[in-house]
Design a protein around this motif. Sequence first.
Motif, short mmCIF file in Angstrom:
data_model
loop_
_atom_site.label_atom_id
_atom_site.label_comp_id
_atom_site.label_asym_id
_atom_site.label_seq_id
_atom_site.Cartn_x
_atom_site.Cartn_y
_atom_site.Cartn_z
N ALA A 1 0.81 -1.23 0.00
CA ALA A 1 0.00 0.00 0.00
C ALA A 1 0.84 1.27 0.00
CB ALA A 1 -0.94 -0.01 1.20
N GLY A 2 1.91 1.28 0.76
CA GLY A 2 2.72 2.48 0.85
C GLY A 2 3.74 2.63 -0.26
N GLU A 3 3.77 1.65 -1.19
CA GLU A 3 4.76 1.68 -2.27
C GLU A 3 4.16 2.01 -3.62
OE1 GLU A 3 7.94 1.44 -1.46
OE2 GLU A 3 7.25 1.22 0.60
N SER A 4 2.89 2.39 -3.67
CA SER A 4 2.24 2.69 -4.94
C SER A 4 2.83 3.95 -5.58
CB SER A 4 0.73 2.90 -4.72
OG SER A 4 0.11 3.29 -5.92
N ASN A 5 2.97 3.89 -6.91
CA ASN A 5 3.44 5.07 -7.65
C ASN A 5 2.33 6.10 -7.85
OD1 ASN A 5 6.08 4.07 -8.03
ND2 ASN A 5 5.39 2.79 -9.74
N GLU A 6 1.10 5.66 -7.63
CA GLU A 6 -0.05 6.56 -7.75
C GLU A 6 -0.35 7.20 -6.40
OE1 GLU A 6 -2.04 7.14 -10.56
OE2 GLU A 6 -0.50 6.05 -11.68
N VAL A 7 -0.77 8.45 -6.43
CA VAL A 7 -1.12 9.15 -5.20
C VAL A 7 -2.59 8.89 -4.89
CG1 VAL A 7 -1.29 11.37 -4.02
CG2 VAL A 7 0.60 10.94 -5.61
N GLY A 8 -2.86 8.28 -3.75
CA GLY A 8 -4.23 7.98 -3.37
C GLY A 8 -4.92 9.16 -2.71
N GLN A 9 -6.23 9.04 -2.51
CA GLN A 9 -6.99 10.09 -1.83
C GLN A 9 -6.71 10.09 -0.34
OE1 GLN A 9 -11.13 10.57 -2.99
NE2 GLN A 9 -10.81 9.34 -4.81
N MET A 10 -6.45 8.90 0.21
CA MET A 10 -6.06 8.76 1.62
C MET A 10 -4.85 7.85 1.68
SD MET A 10 -9.76 8.34 3.51
CE MET A 10 -9.05 8.34 5.15
#
Length: 385
Positions: free
Chosen positions: A200-209
């Motif tokens: 979860a913390g390694e995604s290249n996309e920026v999440g909403q939360m």
Amino acid sequence: MKIFAIGFGQAGGKLVDLFVEFDKRTRQNCIVRALAINTAKADLLGLKHIPMEDRLLIGQSRVKGHGVGADNELGAKVAAEDIYSIQNAIDKRGTHQTDAFFIIAGLGGGTGSGGAPVLARRLKKLYMEPVYGLGILPSRDEGGLYSLNAARSFMSFVKEVDNLFLFDNDAWKREGESLKDAYALMNEEIVRRFSILFGAGESNEVGQMVVDVSEITNTLKGGGVSTVGYAMEPVVGKKKGIFGRFKKEKQSMDTLDTTARILSLMRRAVMGRLTIQCDISTAEKALIVMAGPPDELNRKGMEKAKLWLEDLIKGAEVRGGDYPVPKSNKVAAVAVFSGVTDVPRIKELQKMALEAHETIKEVESKKDEKFEELLDTDESLKPLI
């Protein structure tokens, strides 16, 4: 979250092998280092994805590469004797990119059951990073010795790690299923859950939360036992709107659908089959993660899911966030409950262990009696020495 994954024993090695394969295939890059440790050479050779140089054979002076059987006391001794070799292997691979160590072991056997707590204790002394454990509990039909091993190993392991996840084989084995097929399914369930959690913390996309490393470490801080829930459903392709004047109404409906889906999936993850069944209301903390295509995730759904969960557990700390996976064709929910205290399977395991211990003592006592009878010659013969 960058993980140094260590598989101790046969079950642990197989699981880390699958984690490495999954991490490469999905390009999550959360398994930065991996090491398989075993006393049985054949088990290490049977791995498929961990490089040969990352497979460590220990205890050669004692068991000559043939394993320790189900003797977890011997497993602990071997790990203690070879702890500097293990430490050197970890140091050589480097820990500068590591956010946490993750030790995986089957608690019913010998090598992992005995060795994992020994390694955890050493790592906590040497490194600042948290040390998490994943203990695999044996099924009931594996016998009393495995229950005894698991109960003793659990008592040691949970004290040595910063948090211990448990997976109960007995709760996941299906009627009429072969052992090989059952283990394959169970291993897949484990890898799926933890890959989302750590990825979860390694995604290249920026999440909403955003879920970052601190969200995970703070949830697991305080020690004890944790369990993980999971639910997933495929994403059905949406038809694009034809008329511009209906665009706002369509977007509004999509938001409602996404919010409802998030809440529904989270309910299923929480109320469905956990890695170990327990009373989740006893949890000190919880963390929820939603993974899937960015347009299938939204803040409103996450906030509703968090509020719903806050009413379920006694602890006030419920964290949550999303894990955007742009090319995914499914949406998944993961729920972690940390510091649970009402775990019926542990109580049952301890009871079975006590019964097995008494049975073993009784059998050994009878063996001694029969041996004495065998040597009894009414003192008409004397031994040589």
